[in-house]
Structures are given as structure tokens and as C-alpha cells.
Design a protein around this motif. Structure first.
Motif, PDB file in Angstrom:
ATOM      1  N   ALA A   1       0.832  -1.209   0.000  1.00 52.36           N
ATOM      2  CA  ALA A   1       0.000   0.000   0.000  1.00 52.36           C
ATOM      3  C   ALA A   1       0.862   1.253   0.000  1.00 52.36           C
ATOM      4  CB  ALA A   1      -0.931  -0.008   1.207  1.00 52.36           C
ATOM      5  N   ARG A   2       1.945   1.243   0.770  1.00 59.29           N
ATOM      6  CA  ARG A   2       2.866   2.385   0.747  1.00 59.29           C
ATOM      7  C   ARG A   2       3.504   2.531  -0.620  1.00 59.29           C
ATOM      8  NH1 ARG A   2       3.983   0.767   6.147  1.00 59.29           N
ATOM      9  NH2 ARG A   2       5.852  -0.420   5.558  1.00 59.29           N
ATOM     10  N   GLN A   3       3.858   1.389  -1.229  1.00 58.04           N
ATOM     11  CA  GLN A   3       4.460   1.470  -2.556  1.00 58.04           C
ATOM     12  C   GLN A   3       3.455   1.977  -3.588  1.00 58.04           C
ATOM     13  OE1 GLN A   3       5.809  -2.189  -4.440  1.00 58.04           O
ATOM     14  NE2 GLN A   3       7.526  -1.091  -5.344  1.00 58.04           N
ATOM     15  N   ALA A   4       2.207   1.559  -3.479  1.00 58.05           N
ATOM     16  CA  ALA A   4       1.180   2.037  -4.408  1.00 58.05           C
ATOM     17  C   ALA A   4       1.076   3.555  -4.349  1.00 58.05           C
ATOM     18  CB  ALA A   4      -0.165   1.389  -4.087  1.00 58.05           C
ATOM     19  N   ALA A   5       1.136   4.131  -3.148  1.00 59.33           N
ATOM     20  CA  ALA A   5       1.082   5.590  -3.011  1.00 59.33           C
ATOM     21  C   ALA A   5       2.280   6.234  -3.683  1.00 59.33           C
ATOM     22  CB  ALA A   5       1.017   5.976  -1.534  1.00 59.33           C
ATOM     23  N   GLU A   6       3.463   5.638  -3.515  1.00 58.55           N
ATOM     24  CA  GLU A   6       4.681   6.189  -4.136  1.00 58.55           C
ATOM     25  C   GLU A   6       4.624   6.114  -5.656  1.00 58.55           C
ATOM     26  OE1 GLU A   6       7.608   3.751  -2.351  1.00 58.55           O
ATOM     27  OE2 GLU A   6       7.467   4.709  -0.366  1.00 58.55           O
ATOM     28  N   LEU A   7       3.947   5.104  -6.171  1.00 58.52           N
ATOM     29  CA  LEU A   7       3.863   4.919  -7.630  1.00 58.52           C
ATOM     30  C   LEU A   7       2.677   5.645  -8.257  1.00 58.52           C
ATOM     31  CD1 LEU A   7       4.697   1.098  -7.785  1.00 58.52           C
ATOM     32  CD2 LEU A   7       6.166   2.962  -8.583  1.00 58.52           C
ATOM     33  N   GLY A   8       1.911   6.375  -7.467  1.00 61.12           N
ATOM     34  CA  GLY A   8       0.779   7.112  -8.004  1.00 61.12           C
ATOM     35  C   GLY A   8      -0.505   6.312  -8.092  1.00 61.12           C
ATOM     36  N   GLN A   9      -0.642   5.282  -7.278  1.00 65.45           N
ATOM     37  CA  GLN A   9      -1.855   4.460  -7.208  1.00 65.45           C
ATOM     38  C   GLN A   9      -2.249   3.866  -8.564  1.00 65.45           C
ATOM     39  OE1 GLN A   9      -3.021   3.591  -4.451  1.00 65.45           O
ATOM     40  NE2 GLN A   9      -2.482   5.161  -2.954  1.00 65.45           N
ATOM     41  N   PRO A  10      -1.364   3.097  -9.218  1.00 63.16           N
ATOM     42  CA  PRO A  10      -1.751   2.460 -10.490  1.00 63.16           C
ATOM     43  C   PRO A  10      -2.918   1.502 -10.272  1.00 63.16           C
ATOM     44  CG  PRO A  10       0.328   1.576  -9.675  1.00 63.16           C
ATOM     45  CD  PRO A  10       0.005   2.743  -8.814  1.00 63.16           C
ATOM     46  N   LEU A  11      -3.852   1.498 -11.219  1.00 58.57           N
ATOM     47  CA  LEU A  11      -5.090   0.746 -11.052  1.00 58.57           C
ATOM     48  C   LEU A  11      -4.871  -0.745 -10.813  1.00 58.57           C
ATOM     49  CD1 LEU A  11      -8.161   0.706 -11.003  1.00 58.57           C
ATOM     50  CD2 LEU A  11      -8.131   0.509 -13.512  1.00 58.57           C
ATOM     51  N   PRO A  12      -3.982  -1.437 -11.547  1.00 62.22           N
ATOM     52  CA  PRO A  12      -3.824  -2.870 -11.273  1.00 62.22           C
ATOM     53  C   PRO A  12      -3.367  -3.148  -9.845  1.00 62.22           C
ATOM     54  CG  PRO A  12      -2.844  -2.310 -13.389  1.00 62.22           C
ATOM     55  CD  PRO A  12      -3.173  -1.008 -12.712  1.00 62.22           C
ATOM     56  N   LEU A  13      -2.515  -2.291  -9.298  1.00 66.39           N
ATOM     57  CA  LEU A  13      -2.052  -2.482  -7.930  1.00 66.39           C
ATOM     58  C   LEU A  13      -3.161  -2.166  -6.926  1.00 66.39           C
ATOM     59  CD1 LEU A  13       0.271  -3.321  -6.172  1.00 66.39           C
ATOM     60  CD2 LEU A  13       1.235  -1.020  -6.364  1.00 66.39           C
ATOM     61  N   ARG A  14      -3.965  -1.151  -7.217  1.00 64.62           N
ATOM     62  CA  ARG A  14      -5.111  -0.857  -6.354  1.00 64.62           C
ATOM     63  C   ARG A  14      -6.091  -2.025  -6.338  1.00 64.62           C
ATOM     64  NH1 ARG A  14      -6.849   4.299  -9.270  1.00 64.62           N
ATOM     65  NH2 ARG A  14      -8.871   3.770  -8.365  1.00 64.62           N
ATOM     66  N   ASP A  15      -6.338  -2.606  -7.494  1.00 66.22           N
ATOM     67  CA  ASP A  15      -7.240  -3.763  -7.557  1.00 66.22           C
ATOM     68  C   ASP A  15      -6.691  -4.927  -6.736  1.00 66.22           C
ATOM     69  OD1 ASP A  15      -8.975  -2.404  -9.174  1.00 66.22           O
ATOM     70  OD2 ASP A  15      -8.332  -3.368 -11.041  1.00 66.22           O
ATOM     71  N   LEU A  16      -5.388  -5.141  -6.833  1.00 66.33           N
ATOM     72  CA  LEU A  16      -4.770  -6.218  -6.074  1.00 66.33           C
ATOM     73  C   LEU A  16      -4.964  -6.002  -4.577  1.00 66.33           C
ATOM     74  CD1 LEU A  16      -2.794  -8.746  -6.353  1.00 66.33           C
ATOM     75  CD2 LEU A  16      -0.984  -7.119  -5.834  1.00 66.33           C
ATOM     76  N   LEU A  17      -4.729  -4.779  -4.127  1.00 68.84           N
ATOM     77  CA  LEU A  17      -4.864  -4.480  -2.703  1.00 68.84           C
ATOM     78  C   LEU A  17      -6.327  -4.500  -2.253  1.00 68.84           C
ATOM     79  CD1 LEU A  17      -2.219  -1.634  -2.465  1.00 68.84           C
ATOM     80  CD2 LEU A  17      -2.039  -3.927  -1.504  1.00 68.84           C
ATOM     81  N   ALA A  18      -7.252  -4.267  -3.198  1.00 71.07           N
ATOM     82  CA  ALA A  18      -8.679  -4.300  -2.862  1.00 71.07           C
ATOM     83  C   ALA A  18      -9.219  -5.726  -2.772  1.00 71.07           C
ATOM     84  CB  ALA A  18      -9.469  -3.514  -3.900  1.00 71.07           C
ATOM     85  N   GLY A  19      -8.406  -6.698  -3.144  1.00 71.25           N
ATOM     86  CA  GLY A  19      -8.823  -8.090  -2.992  1.00 71.25           C
ATOM     87  C   GLY A  19      -9.214  -8.793  -4.270  1.00 71.25           C
ATOM     88  N   ALA A  20      -8.850  -8.244  -5.439  1.00 75.58           N
ATOM     89  CA  ALA A  20      -9.160  -8.935  -6.694  1.00 75.58           C
ATOM     90  C   ALA A  20      -8.575 -10.345  -6.663  1.00 75.58           C
ATOM     91  CB  ALA A  20      -8.586  -8.150  -7.868  1.00 75.58           C
ATOM     92  N   PRO A  21      -9.291 -11.347  -7.178  1.00 79.05           N
ATOM     93  CA  PRO A  21      -8.763 -12.715  -7.170  1.00 79.05           C
ATOM     94  C   PRO A  21      -7.396 -12.788  -7.845  1.00 79.05           C
ATOM     95  CG  PRO A  21     -11.062 -12.713  -7.814  1.00 79.05           C
ATOM     96  CD  PRO A  21     -10.637 -11.271  -7.776  1.00 79.05           C
ATOM     97  N   LEU A  22      -6.585 -13.708  -7.367  1.00 82.35           N
ATOM     98  CA  LEU A  22      -5.256 -13.904  -7.933  1.00 82.35           C
ATOM     99  C   LEU A  22      -5.318 -14.937  -9.056  1.00 82.35           C
ATOM    100  CD1 LEU A  22      -3.043 -14.092  -4.713  1.00 82.35           C
ATOM    101  CD2 LEU A  22      -3.687 -12.078  -6.056  1.00 82.35           C
ATOM    102  N   PRO A  23      -4.502 -14.760 -10.099  1.00 87.96           N
ATOM    103  CA  PRO A  23      -4.451 -15.751 -11.183  1.00 87.96           C
ATOM    104  C   PRO A  23      -3.477 -16.872 -10.835  1.00 87.96           C
ATOM    105  CG  PRO A  23      -3.099 -13.853 -11.753  1.00 87.96           C
ATOM    106  CD  PRO A  23      -3.687 -13.559 -10.397  1.00 87.96           C
ATOM    107  N   ALA A  24      -3.965 -18.092 -10.778  1.00 87.81           N
ATOM    108  CA  ALA A  24      -3.126 -19.261 -10.504  1.00 87.81           C
ATOM    109  C   ALA A  24      -2.962 -20.056 -11.793  1.00 87.81           C
ATOM    110  CB  ALA A  24      -3.750 -20.130  -9.423  1.00 87.81           C
ATOM    111  N   LYS A  25      -1.745 -20.348 -12.139  1.00 81.49           N
ATOM    112  CA  LYS A  25      -1.469 -21.063 -13.383  1.00 81.49           C
ATOM    113  C   LYS A  25      -2.088 -22.453 -13.357  1.00 81.49           C
ATOM    114  CE  LYS A  25       2.453 -22.670 -16.152  1.00 81.49           C
ATOM    115  NZ  LYS A  25       3.911 -22.943 -16.086  1.00 81.49           N
TER     116      LYS A  25
END
Length: 524
Positions: free
Chosen positions: A475-499
Motif C-alpha cells: 500500500a505504501r508502494q502504491a502511493a509512491e507509484l501514483g496508485q496504479p489501477l492494477p495495484l489498487r485492484d490487487l490491494l482491494a482483494g481482486a482474485p489472484l491468477p493461478a497457473k
């Protein structure tokens, strides 16, 4: 770690891996998995199964899996689970082809697979052979090489993790503590194909006038049986080589260099051959990544990498005899820091303060990967076998060393690839969605999930605390990077892709065709 893996028979380890695949790829996507603490229940081909587990998505088993039969629970065998999986996979081809697609994955046409049961058995037999060979062998004194050779049971979410072709594979198996002399060839100058800095190869020994030295893997030479003559000369045995976890990449202690060979052998999903465009791509990426990683290292000083500065081969066997030079991890680590394969740490990591150790680990391993993706459009492939972790004298993670440029990609539109051959440029490129899915799978699903499960053991509260700490760092890194949408989605709990390793093996498809299935996000 699994009570069904460490020191257990090969059948129990094989059963555990196949069951995990069924949870993730067969029952899970259909909503046929239910938590019933301390068990996980799942239904495969109409049969109810259960197993005691811990470790969240890592699905570490605490006892033998069972099946419900006639109102009572009975022990489950590998043969029974193979039959259930075959029935389920063969029964719904359209659904599996549809669900097997992921970001950037090809559509898989799923047909009956008469090879599957035999491949599972062959992998199980290979584990048994490895266990027997290890009992007779001495592990390397080098702690890094010992970690490379520790992966007896292979990928925990693969139905055939130790599947290997050929009769002589045990002679070259890292898990059996193999070591063997390379074969040295000489290639006439006019039959040579090479690029980059090849000082390390020329230092391996003398070559006849008008020729250049070309080391070869003895297993590959036995498979290829190339014609020797004036253009290609067999000089005989060379320096000792020690195989690393990938089998085809070896370390040459006398030269302090790693060499990545072609092997015309199927290992897990793929025939492990250096395609011609991958030879050129390694040198190209080495040049392009150097300034980008140096820039990221200013923010994340723990980051290191292993350049691949050159390749050499013979024109008549460009792919079969191609060898890529790779730096040794000992040259990347600071004095007093010991490189250890991340996959070995996923088997055995027991620090006194797991939360502090984990915080240092995530800072060293995860943050530079995320930074490189968003700041520079670079897709690393940080799965457990592609990352070495530098431990200080107290065993704390202080550096992360990323390796194997074959899996590194550049995000389309972020880099000028106009001067490259189209095949090289295409092999180096991912679109943004496919690139991010690859980063998330390798870093979070394949890698951090396993490390967290090992650190926490059966302590669910500690496991939750570990993921809360990881979320705070990201979350701290997301703020430093300008809150990119894919990272925000990840932190919001979007399902993870498992191979989907089971599905791609069932489809008999190339590994690059593997799709993803969604799993729960522990960062939520």
C-alpha cells in the motif's frame, strides 16, 4: 512443510500435489470446494474428498486425503484420484477449454488424454528414484548449490512435477546431487554463431587454431549425436559442472560461471531447448535491463540480477548446441551474504522472528518487481526457482537476486524494439494485462504464498499477520507509484491468477498456452 512430503513415500507426495491441482483447477472453479475446519472438502467426478490442511492457498496437508464411500471415510490413493480427475476432465471439455483461458493465454482444445495416468506414474517413480539416489550421495558443500538440489518433490501444484524423458536422466539430476564433466567442442570460425561477451567460455580451455571453444551438456550430445569433423571437433571431457534446479543450467565452479544449455528433453511441461530467438533475446535484455535495474536499485538497494552477456553455438546446430553465459550468484552478492534458492526456503524457513523476517523478505523480493513493472514496463518472472535470496550471517534476507532472462518480458508500447528481428521482438513482449498477470502469479501465488505458509505453519493467526504486513508494504508502494489501477485492484482483494498446470498437461499443450484460474487473494 507437508507431513506428506518431507521423508514420505513418493506416492504420498504425488497424491498431495495432484489433490492440490484438483482443488485449484477442477473443483474450485465450479464452486465444489468447501472449508470445514480442520478439513477442506471437495467434489471430483461426483466423489466427496477431504483433507486436513493449513497454510491458506498453499494447501499444506496435515494428514492423508480421504474419500467418502458407503457413509465412511476411506484412504485415497493416487490411482483413485487419477481416475477421478480423468473422469472429470474428460467429461466437460468445453467448460475446461473455456475456463483454461487466462490473460494472454491461448484457447486450449481439450480432448481425452490417454497419456495422463502414465505421466503421473512416471513422475512418482522419478521421485522414488531420486529419494534412493539422495540416500547414497553427498550434497554439495556450497550452500547455494545445496539449495538448488533440494527440490525433491518439485512444484506443489503440478500433477507430474518430476516427469522427465530419457533413460539417463538420473545421472544429471540436481535432486540426486549429480555432478559431471562437460564435453568441450571446438567450432570452426566460419561455422560459428555468437553474440556478446564470451570471455567465460574462452577461459574454459584451449581450442585449435581457427576454432572457438563450445562447451556442451553430455546428455544433450547423447541425444543429438552431432556429426564431428573439421567444422565441429570433439575435444573430450571438460571441467566439472553441477546442475542447478532447472536441470539444464549448470554451475562450473572452476570458472565461477553458470551455463544454460539446450536439452531436447521434456521436463514437467516443456522441452527445454534454447530457441534461436531466445539466444539473441538474452543478450538484448542484458543490455536493456542494466540501466533500468540500476535505477530501481537506488530505491530498492537489495535488488540484484544475473546478466546473460553472451551466447555461442554452431550454425548447423544453432538451437541444439546453443549455450547462454550467465553470471554466478556469488558475484552478485555482497561479501558475507549467502545466496539461497527461494524454493528451498519455501521448504524450510524457521526464523526466530517470522514477522520481521517476512517483512524484510517482501521488501527485498516483491517491491523491486512491482517497481520495475510500473516504472519501466519490465515483467520479471519471480517464481520460486528464478529468485535467489541473499541471507546475512544471521539468516536474515538482505538481497534478492533475479535470474533467467527467458521469462523476462517488456510491456508492449513501453519500449522501442524497432531495430530487432520481429521474432526476437515478439518473444520479448507482453501486453500489459498478460504481463501483470504473469507478475502476480509468479510473485504472489507461486512465491510469497509458499514462503508465508512455511513461516506460519499451522498458525492461522500468524499467517494473517504476515499478509497484513505485506499489504502495508504494498500500500505504501502504491502511493509512491501514483496508485496504479492494477495495484489498487490487487490491494482491494481482486482474485489472484493461478497457473493451470493440470489443465495444460491434460491438454498436452505447450507451457506458454497455460491459462489461469482465480483463487482467493490473501491481501484482501
Amino acid at each position: 512443510m507437508d507431513v506428506l512430503a518431507i521423508g514420505a513415500p513418493a506416492e504420498e507426495a504425488t497424491l498431495a500435489a495432484l489433490l492440490r491441482c484438483c482443488v485449484r483447477e477442477v473443483a474450485g472453479p465450479r464452486g465444489l470446494v468447501w472449508p470445514a475446519p480442520p478439513y477442506v472438502l471437495l467434489r471430483v467426478a461426483g466423489t466427496l474428498l477431504r483433507a486436513r490442511t493449513h497454510g491458506g492457498a498453499a494447501l499444506r496437508l496435515d494428514g492423508p486425503p480421504e474419500r467418502l464411500e458407503g457413509g465412511s471415510w476411506q484412504p485415497l490413493t493416487v490411482a483413485e484420484l487419477v481416475r477421478l480427475a480423468e473422469t472429470d476432465l474428460a467429461g466437460r471439455p468445453d467448460e475446461h477449454a473455456r475456463q483454461g483461458r487466462g490473460a494472454g493465454a491461448a484457447h486450449l482444445v481439450v480432448e481425452p488424454n490417454g497419456e495422463f495416468a502414465g505421466q503421473v506414474t512416471a513422475s512418482m517413480d522419478a521421485v522414488a528414484a531420486i529419494l534412493a539416489a539422495r540416500a547414497r550421495a553427498e550434497p554439495p558443500a556450497d550452500p547455494w548449490l545445496a539449495s538448488e538440489q533440494a527440490l525433491v518433490y518439485g512444484h506443489p501444484f503440478h500433477p507430474t512435477p518430476k516427469a522427465r524423458d530419457g533413460a539417463d536422466w538420473l545421472r544429471y539430476a540436481p535432486e540426486a546431487h549429480a555432478a559431471f564433466p562437460l564435453r568441450l567442442l571446438a567450432v570452426r570460425d566460419d561455422a560459428l554463431a555468437e553474440e556478446g561477451d564470451l570471455t567465460a567460455l574462452d577461459a574454459l580451455g584451449p581450442a585449435p587454431a581457427g576454432h572457438r571453444l563450445l562447451p556442451a551438456h553430455p546428455w544433450q550430445l547423447d541425444l543429438l549425436r552431432p556429426a564431428f569433423g573439421p567444422e565441429l571437433v570433439d575435444l573430450g571431457p571438460g571441467p566439472l559442472a553441477v546442475p542447478t534446479s532447472s536441470v539444464r543450467t549448470v554451475y562450473v565452479p572452476d570458472a565461477e560461471v553458470c551455463l544454460k544449455f539446450s536439452l531436447d528433453v521434456r521436463i514437467t511441461n516443456c522441452v527445454r531447448k534454447n530457441a534461436w530467438y531466445e539466444l539473441a533475446g538474452a543478450v538484448e535484455l542484458t543490455s536493456r535491463l542494466a540501466p533500468l535495474i540500476a535505477e530501481v536499485a537506488a530505491r530498492h538497494p537489495a535488488v540484484r540480477w544475473l546478466p546473460e552477456p553472451g551466447y555461442r553455438t554452431a550454425r548447423g546446430q544453432r538451437e541444439g548446441l546453443g549455450v547462454i553465459v550467465r553470471a554466478s550468484p556469488w558475484t552478485a552478492c555482497d561479501p558475507g551474504v549467502t545466496p539461497v534458492l527461494a524454493a528451498a526456503l519455501a521448504l524450510d524457513a524457521a526464523p526466530a522472528d517470522p514477522l520481521a523476517w517476512w517483512t524484510a523478505y517482501v521488501s527485498a523480493v516483491a517491491l523491486p518487481v512491482v517497481d520495475l513493472y510500473f516504472s519501466h514496463g519490465v515483467v520479471l518472472e519471480p517464481h520460486l526457482q528464478n529468485v535467489l535470496v541473499g541471507l546475512d550471517a544471521a539468516g536474515r534476507p538482505v538481497q534478492a537476486i533475479f535470474r533467467d532472462l527467458e521469462g523476462v518480458k517488456l510491456v508492449a508500447g513501453r519500449h522501442d524494439l524497432g531495430g530487432l528481428h520481429p521474432a526476437v521482438a515478439g518473444a520479448l513482449t507482453h501486453d500489459p494485462a498478460r504481463g501483470w498477470a504473469r507478475v502476480v502469479y509468479c510473485l504472489f501465488v507461486n512465491h510469497l504464498t509458499e514462503i508465508a505458509a512455511t513461516l506460519a505453519g499451522p498458525d492461522d493467526e500468524l499467517l494473517r499477520a504476515l499478509w497484513r504486513a505485506a499489504r502495508d508494504l504494498l500500500a505504501r508502494q502504491a502511493a509512491e507509484l501514483g496508485q496504479p489501477l492494477p495495484l489498487r485492484d490487487l490491494l482491494a482483494g481482486a482474485p489472484l491468477p493461478a497457473k493451470a498446470n493440470l489443465r495444460v498437461r491434460w491438454a498436452r499443450a505447450a507451457d506458454r498456452s497455460a491459462g489461469y484460474v482465480p483463487i482467493a487473494n490473501p491481501l484482501a
